[in-house]
Design a protein around this motif. Structure first.
Motif, PDB file in Angstrom:
ATOM      1  N   VAL A 259       0.746  -1.335   0.110  1.00  0.00           N
ATOM      2  CA  VAL A 259      -0.006   0.306  -0.059  1.00  0.00           C
ATOM      3  C   VAL A 259       0.869   1.270  -0.117  1.00  0.00           C
ATOM      4  N   PHE A 260       1.866   1.092   0.585  1.00  0.00           N
ATOM      5  CA  PHE A 260       2.865   2.841   0.858  1.00  0.00           C
ATOM      6  C   PHE A 260       3.914   2.587  -0.388  1.00  0.00           C
ATOM      7  N   LYS A 261       3.936   0.846  -1.018  1.00  0.00           N
ATOM      8  CA  LYS A 261       4.415   2.086  -2.607  1.00  0.00           C
ATOM      9  C   LYS A 261       3.986   2.388  -3.349  1.00  0.00           C
ATOM     10  N   VAL A 262       2.562   1.644  -3.707  1.00  0.00           N
ATOM     11  CA  VAL A 262       1.359   2.006  -4.222  1.00  0.00           C
ATOM     12  C   VAL A 262       1.340   3.704  -4.205  1.00  0.00           C
ATOM     13  N   ALA A 263       0.970   4.312  -3.205  1.00  0.00           N
ATOM     14  CA  ALA A 263       0.392   5.773  -2.560  1.00  0.00           C
ATOM     15  C   ALA A 263       1.820   6.120  -2.215  1.00  0.00           C
ATOM     16  N   PHE A 264       3.208   6.373  -2.578  1.00  0.00           N
ATOM     17  CA  PHE A 264       3.898   7.016  -3.051  1.00  0.00           C
ATOM     18  C   PHE A 264       4.582   7.197  -4.243  1.00  0.00           C
ATOM     19  N   ALA A 265       4.496   6.047  -4.861  1.00  0.00           N
ATOM     20  CA  ALA A 265       4.415   5.843  -6.594  1.00  0.00           C
ATOM     21  C   ALA A 265       3.237   6.644  -7.239  1.00  0.00           C
ATOM     22  N   ILE A 266       2.277   6.595  -6.625  1.00  0.00           N
ATOM     23  CA  ILE A 266       0.731   8.142  -6.995  1.00  0.00           C
ATOM     24  C   ILE A 266       0.782   9.153  -6.871  1.00  0.00           C
ATOM     25  N   GLY A 267       1.200   9.108  -5.772  1.00  0.00           N
ATOM     26  CA  GLY A 267       2.176  10.786  -5.754  1.00  0.00           C
ATOM     27  C   GLY A 267       2.832  11.143  -6.364  1.00  0.00           C
ATOM     28  N   LEU A 268       4.154  10.640  -6.872  1.00  0.00           N
ATOM     29  CA  LEU A 268       4.999  11.101  -7.395  1.00  0.00           C
ATOM     30  C   LEU A 268       4.687  11.171  -8.396  1.00  0.00           C
ATOM     31  N   GLY A 269       4.060  10.119  -9.225  1.00  0.00           N
ATOM     32  CA  GLY A 269       3.908  10.566 -11.075  1.00  0.00           C
ATOM     33  C   GLY A 269       2.708  11.823 -10.706  1.00  0.00           C
ATOM     34  N   ALA A 270       2.138  11.560  -9.453  1.00  0.00           N
ATOM     35  CA  ALA A 270       1.027  12.788  -9.771  1.00  0.00           C
ATOM     36  C   ALA A 270       1.704  14.444  -9.935  1.00  0.00           C
ATOM     37  N   LEU A 271       2.925  14.327  -9.771  1.00  0.00           N
ATOM     38  CA  LEU A 271       3.625  15.132  -9.092  1.00  0.00           C
ATOM     39  C   LEU A 271       4.389  15.088 -10.518  1.00  0.00           C
ATOM     40  N   VAL A 272       5.996  14.111 -11.384  1.00  0.00           N
ATOM     41  CA  VAL A 272       6.064  14.860 -12.594  1.00  0.00           C
ATOM     42  C   VAL A 272       5.588  14.706 -13.063  1.00  0.00           C
ATOM     43  N   THR A 273       4.678  13.672 -13.788  1.00  0.00           N
ATOM     44  CA  THR A 273       4.352  13.699 -15.102  1.00  0.00           C
ATOM     45  C   THR A 273       3.673  14.185 -15.641  1.00  0.00           C
ATOM     46  N   PRO A 274       2.613  16.063 -14.791  1.00  0.00           N
ATOM     47  CA  PRO A 274       2.701  17.293 -15.693  1.00  0.00           C
ATOM     48  C   PRO A 274       3.241  17.859 -15.993  1.00  0.00           C
ATOM     49  N   VAL A 275       4.598  17.551 -15.073  1.00  0.00           N
ATOM     50  CA  VAL A 275       6.044  18.878 -15.805  1.00  0.00           C
ATOM     51  C   VAL A 275       6.780  17.710 -16.724  1.00  0.00           C
TER      52      VAL A 275
END
Length: 186
Positions: free
Chosen positions: A154-170
């Motif tokens: 759960v931690f890994k999934v939440a971390f990856a989703i959060g990081l993806g939401a941060l970097v992918t738009p950029v």
């Protein structure tokens, strides 16, 4: 002041580009990160009851810190390869117009390498060095020794989703400003 600058910058991005970013760079990326990182985490904890905060990478089994740092580098790298390719295809097919938003020109985004691979390597390194220390600091400050295998997934999934939401738009914004030109160097 910063919030108003961000709002003004977001409003300057054309609606078609904002829609593409919302649907693809946020929504689709979240789904991909959920599935991919749940799979990676599940495989990495096979036969393990708990995942420690620290352990020797590769030798000591999975650890929270090693996984976070690895994700901070690899997620922007892989996302840059995939997202940039997708945006370039959309630009070449005429589904998106090249972004001429002045917020990209003469900004740190404009200074990123032209090629997908080099751009992804730079973004992975920058993300790791900027977010790694605070992320490690938060985990250390929480003062826990380990996570159960399911909690780690759960931690890994939440971390990856959060990081993806941060970097992918950029990443998408920078690719949109490329004008659909394919760099032969990758």
């Amino acid at each position: 002041m910063v919030v108003s600058d961000v709002r003004r910058g977001v409003r300057a991005v054309p609606g078609a580009h904002r829609r593409w970013i919302l649907i693809n760079a946020v929504g689709v990326t979240a789904c991909v990160n959920l599935l991919l990182n749940a799979g990676i985490a599940t495989v990495s904890v096979i036969g393990v009851d708990t995942v420690p905060v620290w352990s020797t990478p590769l030798l000591g089994g999975p650890s929270i810190i090693a996984d976070m740092v690895g994700t901070l580098f690899t997620l922007p790298l892989i996302t840059c390869l995939i997202c940039t390719t997708s945006v370039w295809l959309e630009l070449r097919r005429g589904r998106l117009a090249p972004l001429t938003w002045p917020g990209v020109a003469h900004s740190p985004l404009d200074r990123l390498p032209a090629g997908r691979l080099r751009r992804g390597l730079v973004l992975g390194a920058v993300t790791t060095f900027m977010l790694g220390p605070p992320a490690i600091g938060v985990v250390v400050a929480l003062r826990f020794d380990a996570l159960s295998a399911p909690a780690f997934v759960v931690f890994k999934v939440a971390f990856a989703i959060g990081l993806g939401a941060l970097v992918t738009p950029v990443i998408a914004l920078r690719a949109m400003a490329d004008g659909g030109h394919r760099d032969p160097r990758g």
